[in-house]
Design an enzyme around this catalytic site. Sequence first.
Site, PDB file in Angstrom:
ATOM      1  N   SER A  96       1.020  -1.197  -0.071  1.00 37.03           N
ATOM      2  CA  SER A  96      -0.070  -0.190   0.053  1.00 37.03           C
ATOM      3  C   SER A  96       0.973   1.089   0.049  1.00 37.03           C
ATOM      4  CB  SER A  96      -0.832  -0.005   1.306  1.00 37.03           C
ATOM      5  OG  SER A  96      -1.539  -1.191   1.423  1.00 37.03           O
ATOM      6  N   LYS A 171      -7.283   1.895  -2.392  1.00 34.84           N
ATOM      7  CA  LYS A 171      -6.792   1.221  -0.987  1.00 34.84           C
ATOM      8  C   LYS A 171      -6.820   2.453  -0.153  1.00 34.84           C
ATOM      9  CE  LYS A 171      -4.753  -1.058   2.182  1.00 34.84           C
ATOM     10  NZ  LYS A 171      -5.216  -2.278   2.834  1.00 34.84           N
ATOM     11  N   LYS A 239       1.221   5.537   8.269  1.00 33.66           N
ATOM     12  CA  LYS A 239       1.666   5.645   7.149  1.00 33.66           C
ATOM     13  C   LYS A 239       0.799   5.835   6.098  1.00 33.66           C
ATOM     14  CE  LYS A 239       1.994   2.016   4.629  1.00 33.66           C
ATOM     15  NZ  LYS A 239       1.484   1.200   3.712  1.00 33.66           N
TER      16      LYS A 239
HETATM   17  P1  NAD Z   1       5.783  -5.971   7.283  1.00 31.22           P
HETATM   18  O1  NAD Z   1       6.515  -4.903   7.921  1.00 31.22           O
HETATM   19  O2  NAD Z   1       5.417  -7.219   8.281  1.00 31.22           O
HETATM   20  O3  NAD Z   1       6.616  -6.607   6.090  1.00 31.22           O
HETATM   21  C1  NAD Z   1       7.311  -5.831   5.211  1.00 31.22           C
HETATM   22  C2  NAD Z   1       8.486  -6.862   4.573  1.00 31.22           C
HETATM   23  O4  NAD Z   1       9.275  -6.082   3.765  1.00 31.22           O
HETATM   24  C3  NAD Z   1       9.405  -7.015   5.803  1.00 31.22           C
HETATM   25  O5  NAD Z   1       9.720  -8.498   5.935  1.00 31.22           O
HETATM   26  C4  NAD Z   1      10.673  -6.465   5.534  1.00 31.22           C
HETATM   27  O6  NAD Z   1      11.954  -7.019   6.194  1.00 31.22           O
HETATM   28  C5  NAD Z   1      10.890  -6.268   4.022  1.00 31.22           C
HETATM   29  N1  NAD Z   1      11.778  -5.202   3.668  1.00 31.22           N
HETATM   30  C6  NAD Z   1      11.499  -3.842   4.017  1.00 31.22           C
HETATM   31  N2  NAD Z   1      12.604  -3.094   3.258  1.00 31.22           N
HETATM   32  C7  NAD Z   1      12.973  -4.117   2.406  1.00 31.22           C
HETATM   33  C8  NAD Z   1      14.066  -3.943   1.413  1.00 31.22           C
HETATM   34  N3  NAD Z   1      14.654  -2.680   0.963  1.00 31.22           N
HETATM   35  N4  NAD Z   1      14.176  -5.150   0.647  1.00 31.22           N
HETATM   36  C9  NAD Z   1      13.597  -6.342   1.081  1.00 31.22           C
HETATM   37  N5  NAD Z   1      12.501  -6.485   1.744  1.00 31.22           N
HETATM   38  C10 NAD Z   1      12.572  -5.284   2.660  1.00 31.22           C
HETATM   39  O7  NAD Z   1       4.512  -5.408   6.736  1.00 31.22           O
HETATM   40  P2  NAD Z   1       3.369  -6.038   6.293  1.00 31.22           P
HETATM   41  O8  NAD Z   1       2.178  -6.080   7.511  1.00 31.22           O
HETATM   42  O9  NAD Z   1       3.490  -7.610   5.623  1.00 31.22           O
HETATM   43  O10 NAD Z   1       2.641  -5.225   4.973  1.00 31.22           O
HETATM   44  C11 NAD Z   1       3.307  -5.078   3.935  1.00 31.22           C
HETATM   45  C12 NAD Z   1       2.261  -4.140   3.153  1.00 31.22           C
HETATM   46  O11 NAD Z   1       1.030  -4.454   2.955  1.00 31.22           O
HETATM   47  C13 NAD Z   1       2.262  -2.576   3.709  1.00 31.22           C
HETATM   48  O12 NAD Z   1       2.269  -1.686   2.592  1.00 31.22           O
HETATM   49  C14 NAD Z   1       1.004  -2.710   4.434  1.00 31.22           C
HETATM   50  O13 NAD Z   1       0.373  -1.367   4.459  1.00 31.22           O
HETATM   51  C15 NAD Z   1       0.171  -3.578   3.403  1.00 31.22           C
HETATM   52  N6  NAD Z   1      -0.871  -4.075   4.162  1.00 31.22           N
HETATM   53  C16 NAD Z   1      -0.790  -4.961   5.360  1.00 31.22           C
HETATM   54  C17 NAD Z   1      -1.800  -5.502   5.872  1.00 31.22           C
HETATM   55  C18 NAD Z   1      -1.755  -6.063   7.423  1.00 31.22           C
HETATM   56  O14 NAD Z   1      -2.801  -6.337   8.021  1.00 31.22           O
HETATM   57  N7  NAD Z   1      -0.543  -6.326   7.894  1.00 31.22           N
HETATM   58  C19 NAD Z   1      -3.188  -5.338   5.497  1.00 31.22           C
HETATM   59  C20 NAD Z   1      -3.367  -4.898   4.084  1.00 31.22           C
HETATM   60  C21 NAD Z   1      -2.152  -4.381   3.387  1.00 31.22           C
END
Ligand code: NAD
Length: 296
Positions: A96, A171, A239
Amino acid sequence: MKKIGFIGLGIMGKPMSKNLLKAGYELVVYDINEASVKEVVEAGATAGTSPKDVASKTEVIITMLPNSPEVKEVILGTNGVIEGAKEGALVIDMSSIAPLVSREVAEKLAARKIRFLDAPVSGGQPKAIDGTLSIMVGGSEADFNESLPILKSMGSSAVLCGEVGAGNVTKLANQIIVAVNIAAMSEALVLATKAGVDPEKVYQAIRGGLAGSTVLDAKAPLILDRKFDPGFRINLHIKDLNNVLETGHGVGVPLPLSAAVMEMMQALKVDGHGDKDHGSLVLFYEKLANILVERQ
Ligand code: NAD
């Protein structure tokens, strides 16, 4: 079946990548967190050494990263996807992020004949695990149709909302509704509790009426059980609300309710709750009213 790259194996990316493996796709994965990579490799994926390496070995590259800066770095940066992807490859960013950044990334990729879809999701970790996410997509109809079997391995619905960026605009709309809903239910449950009525009874009584919602059913039981593990972190919702306010003000739309909930989330962050689930918005109201919403 297409060979898929998956970058970003966090709360969402891990179960989503595992569902692609279950659907029979060959996967090359990458994350800066080695423990996450190890877990998905144990489930059947191959580890890549960088986003460039992942892109050079696959035809479709999916990213599931925190926000716009990480997406730009992983796709456009040094050793990024753009350096490894072949002509005609398809990049699907499911994070997102700000819609304008989706458009910028798409333009830079298009200059190298690499295709792009923005495809953020709703549903949170439980639906990521079940493979029942709602997916909102921006891009061309041809690329959307080509991606559908892949998206349907992770979600129960995928809707093409418009050109690149439209997925992330959708979104943002979703995130306004969720944030304001959680604030409204928190306000209501704190009122009911302090006025002497069991909040569990209030929840059971109203869930089938007009006030009932997916948010109420997902979050009220967790609040009553005092479960605030993420889920979706307050910091990530901040965010999203930042992106909501920036995008809204950019196109000339004042957003009074989003701004109010943003300040509540900022207060929770200052109080050390940034890594808790967004259901912990109730903690803000509890502090104001000096009462706890819990099962009686
Ligand atoms: P998270 O922080 O758990 O996962 C993000 C991952 O990206 C981590 O494993 C991190 O190590 C990795 N990362 C960060 N920088 C990196 C880089 N430079 N290279 C490689 N890997 C890298 O976050 P999440 O909860 O999985 O969310 C991911 C996305 O999905 C976000 O944009 C969030 O807003 C969206 N989202 C999350 C949810 C939820 O319920 N958690 C629901 C819908 C949407």
